[in-house]
Design an enzyme around this catalytic site. Structure first.
Site, mmCIF file in Angstrom:
data_model
loop_
_atom_site.group_PDB
_atom_site.id
_atom_site.type_symbol
_atom_site.label_atom_id
_atom_site.label_comp_id
_atom_site.label_asym_id
_atom_site.label_seq_id
_atom_site.Cartn_x
_atom_site.Cartn_y
_atom_site.Cartn_z
ATOM 1 N N GLY A 216 26.220 -61.374 -14.506
ATOM 2 C CA GLY A 216 26.558 -59.955 -14.491
ATOM 3 C C GLY A 216 27.366 -59.580 -15.715
ATOM 4 O O GLY A 216 27.308 -60.271 -16.746
ATOM 5 N N SER A 217 28.130 -58.522 -15.598
ATOM 6 C CA SER A 217 28.836 -57.991 -16.770
ATOM 7 C C SER A 217 30.073 -58.833 -17.098
ATOM 8 O O SER A 217 30.640 -59.511 -16.229
ATOM 9 C CB SER A 217 29.262 -56.558 -16.484
ATOM 10 O OG SER A 217 30.174 -56.541 -15.410
ATOM 11 N N ALA A 218 30.503 -58.741 -18.347
ATOM 12 C CA ALA A 218 31.703 -59.464 -18.776
ATOM 13 C C ALA A 218 32.912 -58.981 -17.986
ATOM 14 O O ALA A 218 33.787 -59.771 -17.614
ATOM 15 C CB ALA A 218 31.919 -59.267 -20.273
ATOM 16 N N GLY A 221 32.856 -60.709 -14.706
ATOM 17 C CA GLY A 221 33.065 -62.145 -14.926
ATOM 18 C C GLY A 221 34.528 -62.454 -15.205
ATOM 19 O O GLY A 221 35.090 -63.424 -14.685
ATOM 20 N N GLU A 239 27.586 -66.147 -16.363
ATOM 21 C CA GLU A 239 26.538 -65.748 -17.313
ATOM 22 C C GLU A 239 26.719 -64.251 -17.514
ATOM 23 O O GLU A 239 26.459 -63.459 -16.614
ATOM 24 C CB GLU A 239 25.133 -66.034 -16.751
ATOM 25 C CG GLU A 239 24.963 -67.404 -16.078
ATOM 26 C CD GLU A 239 25.275 -68.573 -16.981
ATOM 27 O OE1 GLU A 239 25.060 -68.460 -18.201
ATOM 28 O OE2 GLU A 239 25.765 -69.598 -16.481
ATOM 29 N N CYS A 273 20.383 -58.813 -20.958
ATOM 30 C CA CYS A 273 21.620 -59.304 -21.561
ATOM 31 C C CYS A 273 21.392 -59.692 -23.013
ATOM 32 O O CYS A 273 22.310 -59.676 -23.820
ATOM 33 C CB CYS A 273 22.149 -60.491 -20.774
ATOM 34 S SG CYS A 273 20.936 -61.777 -20.529
HETATM 35 P P1 NAD Z 1 27.931 -56.424 -12.425
HETATM 36 O O1 NAD Z 1 28.939 -57.240 -13.117
HETATM 37 O O2 NAD Z 1 28.247 -54.998 -12.174
HETATM 38 O O3 NAD Z 1 27.575 -57.051 -10.985
HETATM 39 C C1 NAD Z 1 27.099 -58.363 -10.839
HETATM 40 C C2 NAD Z 1 27.392 -58.847 -9.423
HETATM 41 O O4 NAD Z 1 28.794 -59.018 -9.238
HETATM 42 C C3 NAD Z 1 26.951 -57.874 -8.330
HETATM 43 O O5 NAD Z 1 26.406 -58.616 -7.281
HETATM 44 C C4 NAD Z 1 28.237 -57.190 -7.934
HETATM 45 O O6 NAD Z 1 28.240 -56.688 -6.630
HETATM 46 C C5 NAD Z 1 29.221 -58.322 -8.058
HETATM 47 N N1 NAD Z 1 30.615 -57.919 -8.278
HETATM 48 C C6 NAD Z 1 31.073 -56.775 -8.814
HETATM 49 N N2 NAD Z 1 32.429 -56.814 -8.906
HETATM 50 C C7 NAD Z 1 32.815 -58.006 -8.404
HETATM 51 C C8 NAD Z 1 34.073 -58.662 -8.248
HETATM 52 N N3 NAD Z 1 35.210 -58.093 -8.638
HETATM 53 N N4 NAD Z 1 34.095 -59.896 -7.736
HETATM 54 C C9 NAD Z 1 32.958 -60.525 -7.375
HETATM 55 N N5 NAD Z 1 31.736 -59.952 -7.492
HETATM 56 C C10 NAD Z 1 31.662 -58.716 -8.008
HETATM 57 O O7 NAD Z 1 26.589 -56.579 -13.261
HETATM 58 P P2 NAD Z 1 25.246 -55.696 -13.175
HETATM 59 O O8 NAD Z 1 25.566 -54.331 -13.674
HETATM 60 O O9 NAD Z 1 24.624 -55.855 -11.856
HETATM 61 O O10 NAD Z 1 24.291 -56.434 -14.208
HETATM 62 C C11 NAD Z 1 24.209 -56.107 -15.566
HETATM 63 C C12 NAD Z 1 25.068 -57.036 -16.392
HETATM 64 O O11 NAD Z 1 24.622 -58.380 -16.212
HETATM 65 C C13 NAD Z 1 24.978 -56.771 -17.886
HETATM 66 O O12 NAD Z 1 26.273 -56.878 -18.437
HETATM 67 C C14 NAD Z 1 24.093 -57.899 -18.390
HETATM 68 O O13 NAD Z 1 24.278 -58.228 -19.751
HETATM 69 C C15 NAD Z 1 24.493 -59.019 -17.485
HETATM 70 N N6 NAD Z 1 23.451 -60.047 -17.414
HETATM 71 C C16 NAD Z 1 23.730 -61.288 -17.937
HETATM 72 C C17 NAD Z 1 22.734 -62.260 -17.929
HETATM 73 C C18 NAD Z 1 22.965 -63.646 -18.464
HETATM 74 O O14 NAD Z 1 22.232 -64.546 -18.083
HETATM 75 N N7 NAD Z 1 23.929 -63.871 -19.343
HETATM 76 C C19 NAD Z 1 21.475 -61.957 -17.401
HETATM 77 C C20 NAD Z 1 21.258 -60.691 -16.876
HETATM 78 C C21 NAD Z 1 22.256 -59.736 -16.888
#
Ligand code: NAD
Length: 490
Positions: A216-218, A221, A239, A273
Site C-alpha cells: 500500500g501507500s508509504a 506503511g 511494499e 506503484c
Molecule cells: P493504502 O495504504 O491506503 O491501503 C492499503 C491497505 O492498508 C488497505 O487494506 C487499508 O485498509 C490498510 N490500512 C490503511 N491504514 C492502515 C493502518 N493505519 N494500519 C493498518 N492498515 C491500514 O493503499 P491503497 O491506496 O489501497 O493502494 C495504493 C498504494 O499502494 C499506492 O501508494 C501504491 O504505490 C502502493 N502499491 C505498492 C505496491 C508495491 O508492491 N510496492 C504495489 C501496488 C500498490
C-alpha cells in the site's frame, strides 16, 4: 446509487464498494470480527504447519485449477470493482495463476533444507519454519494479484493467513478467498477480514498475529512501522509506493520512446506503484519527444472496462482520488508548472480523468510525493549527470528507466540509480513475478516481494543432530575420590 460521490463507503457495520466506472453499488458485506478471524487462523496453524509441504503445494496447485475454472468471472469482478479494462484484469488473473509455480520454485531455492557437517560427527541441519499467523493487508490497484503474491508463498511455507483487502475492493477479495477454500485449503488457514484502516490497525496490533505483509501507500506503511517499533518479534514486509523517474536520452526513435512513456505513465490510469511520475528529457530532444508523446496520449481510449472498442485505461478508483489528482494538477500549475496536456474530467460525478502532462522544469520546489494517477511531470535537463541527479531527487526508490542512451550511459545510470528496479529501454512498470520486486527509500523496508517473498515467510532453524547421545569432557574435571578417571586407566 449512481453518481455516489464516495465510491466506497464505511458505515458502522458494513462496507460497500461501488463500481468506479458506473457509480453503482457493486458489493456490500459486514465488517468482520478481527479477534474471531485471528483466533480461527491461530487454531488452524499447528495442523497446517505440520501438513507435509508437498500437500500444501498440491492444494495451492488445486487453487490454480479453481482460478482457471472461473477465470472469466474473476477478471470481470476485478474489472468492475477497480474500473480497469477487462483485458488488463485478465492479465492480473494470469499473474495469480502463475504465482503458484513461481512460489514453489522460490520456496525450494530461497528457503531450502541443507545438511552440513557439524562437530564430533554430528550433522548440522538447516531448515526453515513458518512464522505462524500472517496478516496480509492489500491495496486496491491489484486486488487479487498483490495479496495473492503474499498469501501463496506464506501458505506454502506453512503459515496461516488473515487477509484484509482494501476497503475499496472487498468483492475481489471475497472471491479469491472462496477459490482458496474451493481448492481444499482449510477454511481456517485463510480467513477474510472485511474492513478498513481500523481493522488493519487491529490486525497489526493483535497479539496472535506474527507477521504483517503489507502492500500500500508509504504513509500507511510508515504508520504500521511506527506502531510496531517495540515489536521486533513481528516480521513486517512493507511494499510501498514510488515517485518513479524515466530518463530520455539520445535516440532518434521518438515513436518507440513515446510508447514507452505512455505505457509507463498511463497504464492502469497511472495507478501502479511502478508508474512513471517524472519524465526527465535531454533538452535538445524535448520538442520531438513531447510532440510524439502528446500525439499518442491524444489517441488513448478512456472508457469503462467492458467497452467496445476496448479502452487503454479506465477511471481512477473513486471520486475522492480523482478530486485529489485534479487538485494536485492545479497546484503544480499555480506553482510554476506549464500544462502540456490538461487533466480533464469527461464524465461528471464519475472518476474518469484524461491523462495530464505538465512541464515542471521551472518550478522552484517540486513536491516529492506519489501522485497515484495519470499525471506525468516533465523536467528538461542539459547533461546526463543532471538527469541522474534529477532521477534520484526523491525519497522513494522503486523503479527507474532509461530510454535511449549508450551502453556506457546505461552502466552509469544503473550504477548510480537509487531504485530496486532499474530498466533500459523498457517501461518503469510491468515487472516480472519471477524476479524479486521491491524498492529502497520510502518504497519498502528491504523485504522485497515476488520471487523473494519466500524469505519473509519463514525463518531459518539450524540443528546439530546425532541419533544417540555421545559426549565426553576432556579437560577441567576433578578426580572422583577413590576412583581413577577414565583418562588415567588408559
Ligand atoms: P493504502 O495504504 O491506503 O491501503 C492499503 C491497505 O492498508 C488497505 O487494506 C487499508 O485498509 C490498510 N490500512 C490503511 N491504514 C492502515 C493502518 N493505519 N494500519 C493498518 N492498515 C491500514 O493503499 P491503497 O491506496 O489501497 O493502494 C495504493 C498504494 O499502494 C499506492 O501508494 C501504491 O504505490 C502502493 N502499491 C505498492 C505496491 C508495491 O508492491 N510496492 C504495489 C501496488 C500498490
Amino acid at each position: 446509487m449512481r453518481g455516489a460521490w464516495r465510491l466506497w463507503s464505511v458505515n458502522v457495520s458494513e462496507i460497500i464498494s461501488y463500481a468506479p466506472a458506473t457509480g453503482e453499488e457493486y458489493w456490500r458485506g459486514d465488517i468482520s470480527d478481527v479477534d474471531a478471524e485471528v483466533a480461527a487462523a491461530r487454531e488452524a496453524w499447528p495442523q497446517w504447519a505440520s501438513t507435509p509441504v508437498t500437500t500444501r503445494i498440491e492444494l495451492c496447485r488445486r487453487f490454480v485449477n479453481e482460478v482457471r475454472a472461473r477465470e472469466d468471472k474473476l477478471a470481470r469482478c476485478i474489472a468492475s470493482e477497480t474500473g480497469k479494462p477487462l483485458w488488463e484484469a485478465r492479465t492480473e488473473v494470469t499473474t495469480v495463476i502463475n504465482k503458484v509455480d513461481i512460489s514453489v520454485k522460490a520456496y525450494a531455492e530461497r528457503t531450502p533444507q541443507r545438511t552440513l557437517d557439524g562437530a564430533v560427527g554430528a550433522k548440522m541441519a538447516l531448515r526453515h519454519k513458518p512464522h505462524g499467523v500472517m496478516a496480509v493487508l492489500g491495496p486496491y490497484n491489484f486486488p487479487a494479484h498483490l495479496p495473492n503474491g503474499h498469501i501463496i508463498p506464506a501458505l506454502i511455507a506453512g503459515n496461516t493467513i488473515v487477509f484484509k483487502p482494501s476497503e475499496k475492493t472487498p468483492a475481489t477479495a471475497a472471491m479469491l478467498v472462496e477459490l482458496y477454500h474451493a481448492a481444499g485449503i482449510p477454511t481456517n488457514a485463510v480467513r477474510l477480514v472485511i474492513g478498513g484502516p481500523d481493522e488493519g490497525k487491529a490486525l497489526t496490533a493483535h497479539e496472535d498475529v506474527n507477521g504483517i505483509l503489507f502492500t500500500g501507500s508509504a504513509q500507511t506503511g510508515i504508520a504500521i512501522n511506527r506502531s510496531l517499533a517495540t515489536r521486533p518479534d513481528k516480521i513486517v514486509a512493507l511494499e510501498m509506493g514510488g515517485n518513479n523517474p524515466l530518463i530520455v536520452w539520445d535516440t532518434p526513435k521518438y515513436d518507440d520512446v513515446a510508447t514507452l512513456i505512455v505505457q509507463s505513465a498511463f497504464t492502469s490510469a497511472g495507478q501502479r506503484c511502478t508508474a512513471a511520475g517524472r519524465l526527465i528529457i535531454k533538452a535538445d530532444m524535448y520538442d520531438n519527444v513531447i510532440a510524439a508523446t502528446k500525439k499518442l496520449t491524444d489517441r488513448l481510449i478512456i472508457d469503462e472496462p467492458f467497452a467496445n472498442p476496448a479502452p487503454y485505461m479506465g477511471p481512477v478508483i473513486d471520486n475522492e482520488t480523482a478530486d485529489g489528482l485534479t487538485e494536485s494538477f492545479l497546484t503544480l500549475m499555480s506553482n510554476g508548472g506549464k500544462a502540456i496536456k490538461h487533466m480533464a474530467r469527461p464524465k461528471a460525478d464519475l472518476p474518469f480523468l484524461t491523462p495530464a502532462i505538465i512541464d515542471v522544469t521551472d518550478m522552484p520546489e517540486r513536491p516529492d510525493v506519489e501522485l497515484f494517477g495519470p499525471l506525468l511531470q516533465v523536467i528538461r535537463v542539459e547533461s546526463f549527470e543532471d538527469a541522474i541527479v534529477e532521477a534520484n531527487a526523491t525519497r522513494f526508490g522503486l523503479s527507474a528507466s532509461l530510454l535511449g542512451g549508450s551502453p556506457d550511459q546505461y552502466n552509469q545510470f544503473w550504477a548510480n540509480s537509487r531504485a530496486g528496479i532499474v530498466n533500459w529501454n523498457r517501461p518503469t512498470n510491468g515487472a516480472s513475478s519471477a524476479a524479486p520486486f521491491g524498492g529502497i527509500g520510502l518504497s519498502g523496508n528491504h523485504r522485497p516481494s515476488a520471487y523473494y517473498a519466500a524469505d519473509y515467510c519463514a525463518f531459518p532453524v539450524t540443528s546439530a543432530e546425532t541419533e544417540q547421545p555421545r559426549a565426553s569432557i576432556g579437560v577441567g574435571l576433578k578426580d572422583i575420590q577413590g576412583e581413577l578417571t577414565e583418562r588415567e586407566t588408559n
